[in-house]
Enzyme design. Structure first.
Site, PDB file in Angstrom:
ATOM      1  N   TYR A 142       0.950  -1.288   0.160  1.00 22.75           N
ATOM      2  CA  TYR A 142       0.016   0.058  -0.071  1.00 22.75           C
ATOM      3  C   TYR A 142       0.858   1.146  -0.135  1.00 22.75           C
ATOM      4  O   TYR A 142       1.941   1.036   0.171  1.00 22.75           O
ATOM      5  CB  TYR A 142      -0.878  -0.007   1.272  1.00 22.75           C
ATOM      6  CG  TYR A 142      -0.279   0.155   2.662  1.00 22.75           C
ATOM      7  CD1 TYR A 142       0.138  -0.676   3.324  1.00 22.75           C
ATOM      8  CD2 TYR A 142      -0.049   1.401   2.970  1.00 22.75           C
ATOM      9  CE1 TYR A 142       0.773  -0.525   4.650  1.00 22.75           C
ATOM     10  CE2 TYR A 142       0.640   1.768   4.145  1.00 22.75           C
ATOM     11  CZ  TYR A 142       1.003   0.719   5.095  1.00 22.75           C
ATOM     12  OH  TYR A 142       1.430   1.026   6.153  1.00 22.75           O
ATOM     13  N   CYS A 143       0.201   2.478  -0.390  1.00 25.41           N
ATOM     14  CA  CYS A 143       0.974   3.600  -0.269  1.00 25.41           C
ATOM     15  C   CYS A 143       0.078   4.627   0.221  1.00 25.41           C
ATOM     16  O   CYS A 143      -0.542   4.605   1.236  1.00 25.41           O
ATOM     17  CB  CYS A 143       1.882   4.007  -1.569  1.00 25.41           C
ATOM     18  SG  CYS A 143       0.878   3.935  -3.016  1.00 25.41           S
ATOM     19  N   ARG A 144      -0.013   5.855  -0.576  1.00 25.57           N
ATOM     20  CA  ARG A 144      -0.669   7.033  -0.246  1.00 25.57           C
ATOM     21  C   ARG A 144      -2.146   7.110  -0.215  1.00 25.57           C
ATOM     22  O   ARG A 144      -2.757   7.543   0.747  1.00 25.57           O
ATOM     23  CB  ARG A 144      -0.061   8.224  -0.748  1.00 25.57           C
ATOM     24  CG  ARG A 144       1.367   8.475  -0.360  1.00 25.57           C
ATOM     25  CD  ARG A 144       1.772   9.597  -1.067  1.00 25.57           C
ATOM     26  NE  ARG A 144       3.231   9.913  -0.450  1.00 25.57           N
ATOM     27  CZ  ARG A 144       4.240  10.108  -1.342  1.00 25.57           C
ATOM     28  NH1 ARG A 144       3.748  10.844  -2.698  1.00 25.57           N
ATOM     29  NH2 ARG A 144       5.566  10.679  -0.876  1.00 25.57           N
ATOM     30  N   CYS A 173      -2.130   6.679  -5.832  1.00 26.92           N
ATOM     31  CA  CYS A 173      -0.683   6.640  -5.480  1.00 26.92           C
ATOM     32  C   CYS A 173      -0.114   5.598  -6.258  1.00 26.92           C
ATOM     33  O   CYS A 173      -0.573   4.648  -6.157  1.00 26.92           O
ATOM     34  CB  CYS A 173      -0.317   6.551  -3.932  1.00 26.92           C
ATOM     35  SG  CYS A 173       1.582   6.476  -3.610  1.00 26.92           S
TER      36      CYS A 173
END
Lengths: 221, 221
Positions: free
Chosen positions: A179-181, A185
DNA sequence: CCAACAATCAAGCGAACGATAGAATGATAG
DNA sequence: CTATCATTCTATCGTTCGCTTGATTGTTGG
Protein backbone atom coordinates in the site's frame (compact mmCIF):
# COMPACT_ATOMS: atom_id res chain seq x y z
CA UNK A 1 -39.64 34.35 4.12
CA UNK A 2 -39.03 33.20 0.59
CA UNK A 3 -37.37 36.51 -0.19
CA UNK A 4 -34.75 35.79 2.44
CA UNK A 5 -33.93 32.45 0.88
CA UNK A 6 -32.53 34.21 -2.13
CA UNK A 7 -29.65 35.53 -0.13
CA UNK A 8 -29.23 32.31 1.78
CA UNK A 9 -28.76 30.31 -1.39
CA UNK A 10 -26.19 32.81 -2.60
CA UNK A 11 -24.26 32.62 0.65
CA UNK A 12 -24.21 28.85 0.58
CA UNK A 13 -23.13 28.65 -3.04
CA UNK A 14 -20.41 31.18 -2.44
CA UNK A 15 -19.09 29.31 0.57
CA UNK A 16 -19.21 26.01 -1.28
CA UNK A 17 -17.37 27.57 -4.19
CA UNK A 18 -14.61 28.73 -1.90
CA UNK A 19 -14.09 25.20 -0.67
CA UNK A 20 -14.03 23.77 -4.16
CA UNK A 21 -11.70 26.54 -5.27
CA UNK A 22 -9.33 25.76 -2.45
CA UNK A 23 -9.05 22.22 -3.78
CA UNK A 24 -8.84 23.30 -7.40
CA UNK A 25 -5.12 23.50 -7.98
CA UNK A 26 -2.64 20.72 -8.76
CA UNK A 27 -0.15 21.92 -6.17
CA UNK A 28 -2.78 22.13 -3.48
CA UNK A 29 -3.93 18.61 -4.29
CA UNK A 30 -0.36 17.41 -4.02
CA UNK A 31 -0.02 19.12 -0.66
CA UNK A 32 -3.20 17.49 0.57
CA UNK A 33 -2.08 14.07 -0.58
CA UNK A 34 0.99 14.45 1.60
CA UNK A 35 -0.95 15.92 4.50
CA UNK A 36 -3.27 12.94 4.40
CA UNK A 37 -0.30 10.90 5.63
CA UNK A 38 0.03 13.08 8.73
CA UNK A 39 1.06 16.47 10.08
CA UNK A 40 3.94 18.22 8.33
CA UNK A 41 5.58 21.61 8.54
CA UNK A 42 5.73 24.07 5.67
CA UNK A 43 9.33 23.50 4.73
CA UNK A 44 8.95 19.73 4.55
CA UNK A 45 5.87 20.08 2.39
CA UNK A 46 7.55 22.59 0.11
CA UNK A 47 10.52 20.26 -0.35
CA UNK A 48 8.52 17.13 -0.98
CA UNK A 49 6.26 18.85 -3.51
CA UNK A 50 9.07 20.78 -5.16
CA UNK A 51 7.50 24.15 -4.41
CA UNK A 52 9.10 27.44 -3.46
CA UNK A 53 8.67 27.97 0.28
CA UNK A 54 6.60 31.16 0.12
CA UNK A 55 4.45 29.64 -2.55
CA UNK A 56 3.77 26.52 -0.51
CA UNK A 57 2.99 28.70 2.50
CA UNK A 58 0.44 30.68 0.54
CA UNK A 59 -1.26 27.59 -0.82
CA UNK A 60 -1.43 26.11 2.66
CA UNK A 61 -2.90 29.28 4.07
CA UNK A 62 -5.54 29.52 1.40
CA UNK A 63 -6.61 25.95 2.15
CA UNK A 64 -6.66 26.72 5.84
CA UNK A 65 -8.86 29.77 5.29
CA UNK A 66 -11.24 27.65 3.26
CA UNK A 67 -11.49 25.08 6.03
CA UNK A 68 -9.67 22.24 4.28
CA UNK A 69 -6.68 22.34 6.61
CA UNK A 70 -5.97 23.21 10.18
CA UNK A 71 -2.66 24.33 11.60
CA UNK A 72 -0.97 24.39 14.95
CA UNK A 73 2.26 25.87 16.13
CA UNK A 74 4.96 23.62 17.57
CA UNK A 75 8.05 25.57 18.55
CA UNK A 76 9.12 27.43 15.50
CA UNK A 77 7.28 25.12 13.16
CA UNK A 78 3.78 25.45 11.82
CA UNK A 79 2.29 22.01 11.51
CA UNK A 80 -0.51 21.63 8.99
CA UNK A 81 -2.92 18.75 8.70
CA UNK A 82 -6.21 17.94 7.00
CA UNK A 83 -9.04 19.63 8.87
CA UNK A 84 -11.23 16.61 8.80
CA UNK A 85 -11.86 13.15 7.38
CA UNK A 86 -14.50 14.77 5.20
CA UNK A 87 -11.64 16.28 3.19
CA UNK A 88 -10.68 12.73 2.23
CA UNK A 89 -14.24 12.24 1.03
CA UNK A 90 -13.88 15.30 -1.15
CA UNK A 91 -10.68 13.98 -2.70
CA UNK A 92 -12.31 10.59 -3.23
CA UNK A 93 -15.30 12.16 -4.92
CA UNK A 94 -13.07 14.10 -7.28
CA UNK A 95 -11.11 10.95 -8.02
CA UNK A 96 -14.22 8.97 -8.79
CA UNK A 97 -15.47 11.58 -11.23
CA UNK A 98 -12.05 11.71 -12.83
CA UNK A 99 -11.75 7.96 -13.36
CA UNK A 100 -15.19 7.71 -14.88
CA UNK A 101 -15.38 10.95 -16.84
CA UNK A 102 -11.93 12.39 -17.56
CA UNK A 103 -10.20 11.00 -20.61
CA UNK A 104 -6.65 11.67 -19.40
CA UNK A 105 -7.25 9.93 -16.09
CA UNK A 106 -9.00 6.96 -17.63
CA UNK A 107 -5.96 6.43 -19.82
CA UNK A 108 -3.48 6.61 -16.96
CA UNK A 109 -5.55 4.36 -14.74
CA UNK A 110 -6.10 1.76 -17.42
CA UNK A 111 -2.37 1.66 -18.12
CA UNK A 112 -1.83 0.71 -14.50
CA UNK A 113 -4.84 -1.56 -14.30
CA UNK A 114 -3.96 -3.44 -17.46
CA UNK A 115 -4.22 -6.82 -15.77
CA UNK A 116 -7.68 -6.09 -14.46
CA UNK A 117 -8.39 -9.10 -12.30
CA UNK A 118 -4.83 -9.44 -11.13
CA UNK A 119 -4.70 -5.84 -9.94
CA UNK A 120 -7.98 -6.16 -8.06
CA UNK A 121 -7.13 -4.71 -4.67
CA UNK A 122 -7.39 -6.40 -1.31
CA UNK A 123 -10.07 -4.80 0.84
CA UNK A 124 -9.22 -3.43 4.27
CA UNK A 125 -11.53 -5.97 5.83
CA UNK A 126 -9.84 -8.83 4.05
CA UNK A 127 -6.36 -7.62 4.94
CA UNK A 128 -7.34 -7.23 8.58
CA UNK A 129 -8.51 -10.84 8.73
CA UNK A 130 -5.47 -12.19 6.97
CA UNK A 131 -3.18 -10.17 9.23
CA UNK A 132 -4.78 -11.85 12.24
CA UNK A 133 -4.40 -15.23 10.57
CA UNK A 134 -0.77 -14.40 9.75
CA UNK A 135 -1.11 -15.39 6.11
CA UNK A 136 0.19 -12.18 4.61
CA UNK A 137 3.16 -9.79 4.59
CA UNK A 138 2.18 -6.12 4.60
CA UNK A 139 4.47 -3.79 2.68
CA UNK A 140 4.47 -0.02 3.06
CA UNK A 141 6.19 1.46 0.01
CA UNK A 142 6.05 5.11 1.07
CA UNK A 143 9.10 7.16 2.04
CA UNK A 144 10.43 6.54 5.53
CA UNK A 145 9.21 9.90 6.89
CA UNK A 146 5.63 9.08 6.02
CA UNK A 147 5.96 5.59 7.42
CA UNK A 148 7.14 7.20 10.65
CA UNK A 149 3.94 9.25 10.89
CA UNK A 150 1.86 6.10 11.13
CA UNK A 151 1.52 2.79 9.33
CA UNK A 152 -0.37 -0.48 9.31
CA UNK A 153 0.77 -2.46 12.35
CA UNK A 154 3.42 -4.99 11.42
CA UNK A 155 4.03 -3.51 8.00
CA UNK A 156 7.54 -3.52 6.55
CA UNK A 157 8.70 -0.21 5.10
CA UNK A 158 10.51 -0.46 1.80
CA UNK A 159 10.22 2.74 -0.24
CA UNK A 160 9.44 1.78 -3.80
CA UNK A 161 12.77 3.05 -5.08
CA UNK A 162 14.63 0.63 -2.81
CA UNK A 163 12.46 -2.33 -3.58
CA UNK A 164 14.61 -4.13 -6.12
CA UNK A 165 17.70 -4.06 -3.95
CA UNK A 166 15.83 -5.11 -0.83
CA UNK A 167 13.85 -8.03 -2.17
CA UNK A 168 15.76 -10.28 0.20
CA UNK A 169 13.98 -8.66 3.15
CA UNK A 170 10.69 -10.05 1.99
CA UNK A 171 9.63 -13.63 2.66
CA UNK A 172 8.63 -15.62 -0.40
CA UNK A 173 6.31 -17.87 1.52
CA UNK A 174 3.39 -15.50 2.09
CA UNK A 175 1.44 -13.28 -0.23
CA UNK A 176 2.53 -9.64 -0.08
CA UNK A 177 0.03 -6.78 0.17
CA UNK A 178 1.49 -3.40 -0.73
CA UNK A 179 0.00 0.00 0.00
CA UNK A 180 0.99 3.65 -0.25
CA UNK A 181 -0.66 7.05 -0.02
CA UNK A 182 -4.05 6.52 -1.51
CA UNK A 183 -6.06 5.14 -4.41
CA UNK A 184 -4.10 7.19 -6.95
CA UNK A 185 -0.64 6.72 -5.53
CA UNK A 186 1.22 4.78 -8.17
CA UNK A 187 3.87 3.36 -5.84
CA UNK A 188 1.73 0.40 -4.84
CA UNK A 189 1.03 -0.45 -8.48
CA UNK A 190 4.69 -0.30 -9.32
CA UNK A 191 5.63 -2.34 -6.30
CA UNK A 192 3.14 -5.09 -7.14
CA UNK A 193 4.39 -5.16 -10.71
CA UNK A 194 8.02 -5.40 -9.57
CA UNK A 195 7.27 -8.08 -7.00
CA UNK A 196 5.41 -10.22 -9.48
CA UNK A 197 8.22 -9.86 -11.96
CA UNK A 198 10.49 -11.21 -9.24
CA UNK A 199 8.26 -14.20 -8.69
CA UNK A 200 6.36 -13.05 -5.64
CA UNK A 201 2.64 -13.34 -5.14
CA UNK A 202 1.55 -9.74 -4.56
CA UNK A 203 -1.53 -7.55 -4.53
CA UNK A 204 -2.19 -4.01 -3.47
CA UNK A 205 -4.42 -2.72 -0.69
CA UNK A 206 -7.44 -0.66 -1.67
CA UNK A 207 -6.78 3.05 -1.16
CA UNK A 208 -3.90 3.73 1.24
CA UNK A 209 -3.00 4.55 4.80
CA UNK A 210 -5.27 7.62 5.12
CA UNK A 211 -8.37 5.55 4.41
CA UNK A 212 -7.19 2.78 6.71
CA UNK A 213 -6.87 5.35 9.48
CA UNK A 214 -10.17 7.06 8.65
CA UNK A 215 -11.84 3.65 8.83
CA UNK A 216 -10.86 3.47 12.47
CA UNK A 217 -8.39 0.64 11.94
CA UNK A 218 -5.28 0.50 14.13
CA UNK A 219 -2.24 2.54 13.19
CA UNK A 220 1.24 1.93 14.58
CA UNK A 221 3.84 4.64 15.07
CA UNK B 1 9.77 3.16 -13.46
CA UNK B 2 9.77 5.58 -10.58
CA UNK B 3 10.85 8.35 -12.93
CA UNK B 4 7.69 7.87 -14.95
CA UNK B 5 5.54 8.25 -11.86
CA UNK B 6 6.56 11.88 -11.55
CA UNK B 7 4.65 12.72 -14.69
CA UNK B 8 1.79 10.44 -13.78
CA UNK B 9 1.21 12.23 -10.48
CA UNK B 10 1.27 15.58 -12.25
CA UNK B 11 -1.27 14.41 -14.81
CA UNK B 12 -3.59 13.11 -12.15
CA UNK B 13 -3.37 16.22 -10.01
CA UNK B 14 -3.96 18.40 -13.01
CA UNK B 15 -7.00 16.44 -14.05
CA UNK B 16 -8.36 16.43 -10.52
CA UNK B 17 -7.82 20.17 -10.30
CA UNK B 18 -9.83 20.70 -13.46
CA UNK B 19 -12.74 18.85 -11.96
CA UNK B 20 -12.58 20.81 -8.74
CA UNK B 21 -12.22 24.03 -10.67
CA UNK B 22 -15.30 23.22 -12.71
CA UNK B 23 -17.27 23.01 -9.47
CA UNK B 24 -15.64 26.07 -7.94
CA UNK B 25 -18.01 28.84 -8.85
CA UNK B 26 -21.28 29.87 -7.19
CA UNK B 27 -23.16 30.03 -10.48
CA UNK B 28 -21.96 26.62 -11.54
CA UNK B 29 -23.03 25.17 -8.21
CA UNK B 30 -26.45 26.75 -8.68
CA UNK B 31 -26.68 25.24 -12.15
CA UNK B 32 -25.76 21.81 -10.80
CA UNK B 33 -28.32 22.06 -8.03
CA UNK B 34 -30.99 22.56 -10.67
CA UNK B 35 -29.58 19.88 -12.95
CA UNK B 36 -29.70 17.42 -10.08
CA UNK B 37 -33.50 17.63 -10.40
CA UNK B 38 -33.36 16.47 -14.01
CA UNK B 39 -32.44 17.42 -17.57
CA UNK B 40 -32.90 21.04 -18.56
CA UNK B 41 -32.09 23.15 -21.58
CA UNK B 42 -29.78 26.15 -21.49
CA UNK B 43 -32.45 28.81 -21.62
CA UNK B 44 -34.44 27.32 -18.77
CA UNK B 45 -31.32 27.07 -16.63
CA UNK B 46 -30.29 30.62 -17.43
CA UNK B 47 -33.73 31.89 -16.45
CA UNK B 48 -34.01 29.96 -13.23
CA UNK B 49 -30.53 30.97 -12.08
CA UNK B 50 -30.86 34.55 -13.27
CA UNK B 51 -27.90 34.31 -15.61
CA UNK B 52 -27.35 35.81 -19.01
CA UNK B 53 -27.86 33.13 -21.67
CA UNK B 54 -24.35 33.21 -23.10
CA UNK B 55 -22.90 33.18 -19.64
CA UNK B 56 -24.94 30.17 -18.59
CA UNK B 57 -23.98 28.41 -21.80
CA UNK B 58 -20.31 28.98 -21.10
CA UNK B 59 -20.54 27.71 -17.55
CA UNK B 60 -22.41 24.63 -18.71
CA UNK B 61 -19.84 23.93 -21.38
CA UNK B 62 -16.95 24.25 -18.99
CA UNK B 63 -18.58 21.76 -16.65
CA UNK B 64 -19.25 19.44 -19.57
CA UNK B 65 -15.61 19.59 -20.64
CA UNK B 66 -14.55 18.76 -17.10
CA UNK B 67 -16.83 15.73 -17.02
CA UNK B 68 -19.33 17.01 -14.49
CA UNK B 69 -22.16 17.26 -16.99
CA UNK B 70 -23.25 15.51 -20.12
CA UNK B 71 -25.40 16.97 -22.86
CA UNK B 72 -27.63 15.70 -25.61
CA UNK B 73 -29.43 17.41 -28.42
CA UNK B 74 -33.21 17.24 -28.65
CA UNK B 75 -34.53 19.19 -31.61
CA UNK B 76 -33.27 22.70 -31.22
CA UNK B 77 -32.60 22.30 -27.53
CA UNK B 78 -29.44 21.18 -25.82
CA UNK B 79 -30.37 19.23 -22.74
CA UNK B 80 -27.80 19.13 -19.98
CA UNK B 81 -27.71 16.78 -17.01
CA UNK B 82 -25.31 15.65 -14.32
CA UNK B 83 -22.81 13.22 -15.81
CA UNK B 84 -23.06 10.82 -12.97
CA UNK B 85 -24.29 10.16 -9.44
CA UNK B 86 -20.71 10.66 -8.34
CA UNK B 87 -21.23 14.37 -8.99
CA UNK B 88 -23.79 14.32 -6.20
CA UNK B 89 -21.14 12.79 -3.97
CA UNK B 90 -18.84 15.67 -4.81
CA UNK B 91 -21.48 18.23 -3.89
CA UNK B 92 -22.22 16.35 -0.68
CA UNK B 93 -18.57 16.27 0.28
CA UNK B 94 -18.25 20.00 -0.27
CA UNK B 95 -21.36 20.58 1.79
CA UNK B 96 -20.10 18.46 4.64
CA UNK B 97 -16.82 20.35 4.78
CA UNK B 98 -18.71 23.62 4.63
CA UNK B 99 -21.07 22.79 7.49
CA UNK B 100 -18.28 21.65 9.75
CA UNK B 101 -15.53 24.10 8.80
CA UNK B 102 -16.92 27.25 7.16
CA UNK B 103 -18.08 29.95 9.54
CA UNK B 104 -20.62 31.52 7.18
CA UNK B 105 -22.28 28.20 6.46
CA UNK B 106 -22.34 27.13 10.09
CA UNK B 107 -24.19 30.32 10.90
CA UNK B 108 -26.76 29.90 8.15
CA UNK B 109 -27.33 26.26 8.97
CA UNK B 110 -27.71 26.86 12.67
CA UNK B 111 -30.24 29.61 12.00
CA UNK B 112 -32.35 27.07 10.15
CA UNK B 113 -31.63 24.26 12.54
CA UNK B 114 -32.44 26.33 15.63
CA UNK B 115 -34.89 23.77 16.95
CA UNK B 116 -32.36 20.98 16.70
CA UNK B 117 -34.40 17.96 17.65
CA UNK B 118 -37.53 19.21 16.00
CA UNK B 119 -35.77 19.76 12.69
CA UNK B 120 -34.17 16.31 12.75
CA UNK B 121 -34.95 14.98 9.28
CA UNK B 122 -36.84 11.83 8.40
CA UNK B 123 -34.58 9.27 6.75
CA UNK B 124 -35.40 7.90 3.33
CA UNK B 125 -35.79 4.43 4.82
CA UNK B 126 -38.24 5.68 7.42
CA UNK B 127 -40.27 7.64 4.91
CA UNK B 128 -40.48 4.64 2.60
CA UNK B 129 -41.87 2.48 5.39
CA UNK B 130 -44.36 5.09 6.51
CA UNK B 131 -45.48 5.65 2.93
CA UNK B 132 -46.30 1.95 2.66
CA UNK B 133 -48.14 2.14 5.97
CA UNK B 134 -50.01 5.22 4.77
CA UNK B 135 -49.23 7.21 7.89
CA UNK B 136 -47.72 10.23 6.19
CA UNK B 137 -48.39 12.93 3.59
CA UNK B 138 -45.43 13.66 1.34
CA UNK B 139 -45.05 17.25 0.24
CA UNK B 140 -42.86 18.37 -2.66
CA UNK B 141 -42.23 22.10 -2.27
CA UNK B 142 -40.20 22.58 -5.46
CA UNK B 143 -41.47 24.53 -8.47
CA UNK B 144 -43.92 22.67 -10.70
CA UNK B 145 -41.38 22.20 -13.52
CA UNK B 146 -39.02 20.32 -11.26
CA UNK B 147 -41.85 18.25 -9.82
CA UNK B 148 -42.73 17.31 -13.39
CA UNK B 149 -39.23 15.94 -13.98
CA UNK B 150 -39.72 13.34 -11.27
CA UNK B 151 -40.95 13.18 -7.68
CA UNK B 152 -41.58 10.84 -4.80
CA UNK B 153 -44.59 8.69 -5.73
CA UNK B 154 -47.78 10.05 -4.20
CA UNK B 155 -46.22 13.36 -3.25
CA UNK B 156 -48.32 16.53 -3.41
CA UNK B 157 -46.67 19.45 -5.18
CA UNK B 158 -47.10 22.79 -3.46
CA UNK B 159 -44.30 25.22 -4.30
CA UNK B 160 -43.20 26.86 -1.13
CA UNK B 161 -44.44 30.28 -2.25
CA UNK B 162 -47.98 28.94 -2.62
CA UNK B 163 -47.99 27.08 0.65
CA UNK B 164 -49.89 29.53 2.84
CA UNK B 165 -52.75 29.91 0.39
CA UNK B 166 -53.00 26.19 -0.26
CA UNK B 167 -52.96 24.84 3.25
CA UNK B 168 -56.48 23.55 2.69
CA UNK B 169 -55.10 20.97 0.23
CA UNK B 170 -53.21 19.27 3.02
CA UNK B 171 -54.86 16.83 5.42
CA UNK B 172 -54.43 17.67 9.08
CA UNK B 173 -54.72 14.08 10.16
CA UNK B 174 -51.31 12.76 9.10
CA UNK B 175 -47.82 14.02 9.66
CA UNK B 176 -46.40 15.88 6.68
CA UNK B 177 -42.90 15.20 5.34
CA UNK B 178 -41.59 17.97 3.10
CA UNK B 179 -38.66 17.78 0.72
CA UNK B 180 -37.04 19.89 -1.97
CA UNK B 181 -33.83 19.96 -3.98
CA UNK B 182 -31.24 18.74 -1.55
CA UNK B 183 -29.74 19.03 1.89
CA UNK B 184 -29.10 22.76 1.49
CA UNK B 185 -32.33 23.71 -0.21
CA UNK B 186 -34.06 26.00 2.23
CA UNK B 187 -37.56 25.48 0.87
CA UNK B 188 -38.15 22.39 2.98
CA UNK B 189 -37.04 24.20 6.14
CA UNK B 190 -39.32 27.10 5.40
CA UNK B 191 -42.22 24.80 4.58
CA UNK B 192 -41.84 22.87 7.82
CA UNK B 193 -41.70 26.11 9.79
CA UNK B 194 -44.80 27.46 8.04
CA UNK B 195 -46.71 24.21 8.51
CA UNK B 196 -45.90 24.03 12.19
CA UNK B 197 -46.96 27.65 12.62
CA UNK B 198 -50.29 26.65 11.10
CA UNK B 199 -50.68 23.79 13.55
CA UNK B 200 -49.53 20.90 11.40
CA UNK B 201 -47.19 18.16 12.48
CA UNK B 202 -44.36 18.39 9.95
CA UNK B 203 -40.78 17.29 9.38
CA UNK B 204 -38.46 17.41 6.44
CA UNK B 205 -36.92 14.56 4.47
CA UNK B 206 -33.17 14.15 4.64
CA UNK B 207 -31.52 15.55 1.49
CA UNK B 208 -33.91 15.88 -1.43
CA UNK B 209 -35.18 14.24 -4.57
CA UNK B 210 -31.75 13.73 -6.20
CA UNK B 211 -30.56 11.57 -3.31
CA UNK B 212 -33.83 9.68 -3.23
CA UNK B 213 -33.36 8.88 -6.89
CA UNK B 214 -29.65 8.06 -6.52
CA UNK B 215 -30.58 5.67 -3.73
CA UNK B 216 -32.56 3.63 -6.25
CA UNK B 217 -35.91 4.50 -4.71
CA UNK B 218 -38.94 4.80 -7.00
CA UNK B 219 -39.57 8.09 -8.79
CA UNK B 220 -42.91 9.01 -10.37
CA UNK B 221 -43.27 11.27 -13.42
C1' DC C 1 -35.95 28.82 -48.95
C1' DC C 2 -36.77 31.91 -45.29
C1' DA C 3 -38.06 33.45 -40.60
C1' DA C 4 -37.66 32.41 -35.75
C1' DC C 5 -35.48 30.60 -32.13
C1' DA C 6 -31.72 27.88 -29.33
C1' DA C 7 -27.20 27.76 -28.47
C1' DT C 8 -22.47 28.63 -29.28
C1' DC C 9 -18.57 31.35 -30.70
C1' DA C 10 -15.37 35.42 -30.64
C1' DA C 11 -13.52 39.55 -28.85
C1' DG C 12 -12.63 42.68 -25.17
C1' DC C 13 -12.51 44.28 -20.51
C1' DG C 14 -11.78 44.35 -15.48
C1' DA C 15 -10.96 41.33 -11.56
C1' DA C 16 -8.87 37.54 -9.39
C1' DC C 17 -5.16 34.18 -9.28
C1' DG C 18 -0.35 32.22 -8.98
C1' DA C 19 4.52 32.74 -8.74
C1' DT C 20 8.56 35.24 -7.27
C1' DA C 21 11.66 38.05 -4.59
C1' DG C 22 12.65 40.62 -0.64
C1' DA C 23 11.19 42.50 3.78
C1' DA C 24 9.11 41.58 8.20
C1' DT C 25 7.51 38.76 12.07
C1' DG C 26 7.85 34.94 15.60
C1' DA C 27 10.25 31.73 18.18
C1' DT C 28 14.25 29.40 19.84
C1' DA C 29 19.11 28.63 21.19
C1' DG C 30 23.09 30.29 22.67
C1' DC D 1 19.95 40.22 23.66
C1' DT D 2 21.36 38.66 19.52
C1' DA D 3 21.72 35.40 15.84
C1' DT D 4 19.28 32.10 13.43
C1' DC D 5 15.79 29.69 11.40
C1' DA D 6 10.66 28.92 10.05
C1' DT D 7 7.08 31.17 8.31
C1' DT D 8 4.34 34.90 6.75
C1' DC D 9 3.66 39.36 4.62
C1' DT D 10 4.01 42.78 0.78
C1' DA D 11 4.49 44.25 -3.74
C1' DT D 12 4.77 43.13 -8.42
C1' DC D 13 3.89 40.99 -12.90
C1' DG D 14 2.04 37.96 -16.20
C1' DT D 15 -1.88 34.79 -16.82
C1' DT D 16 -6.33 33.09 -16.44
C1' DC D 17 -11.19 33.74 -15.38
C1' DG D 18 -15.88 35.60 -15.75
C1' DC D 19 -19.04 38.55 -17.85
C1' DT D 20 -20.96 41.27 -21.64
C1' DT D 21 -21.92 42.26 -26.39
C1' DG D 22 -22.63 41.13 -31.03
C1' DA D 23 -22.05 37.86 -34.69
C1' DT D 24 -22.56 32.95 -36.18
C1' DT D 25 -24.15 28.23 -36.46
C1' DG D 26 -27.77 24.90 -36.29
C1' DT D 27 -32.54 23.36 -36.18
C1' DT D 28 -37.42 23.73 -36.80
C1' DG D 29 -41.76 25.31 -38.95
C1' DG D 30 -44.07 27.69 -42.39
Amino acid sequence: MTESSWGVKAILHESFAEIAKAAAHPHRLALMEHLAQGERNVDALATVTGLNLANASQHLQSMRRAGLLSARRDGKFTLYRLADDSVLDLLDAIGRIATSNAAAVKEVVSSYFNERDAMEPVTRRELRQRMKAGTVTVLDVRPAEEFALGHVPGAINVPVGDLKRRLADLPRSKEIVAYCRGPYCVFAFEAVAALRAAGYKARRLEDGLPHWRADGLPVAL
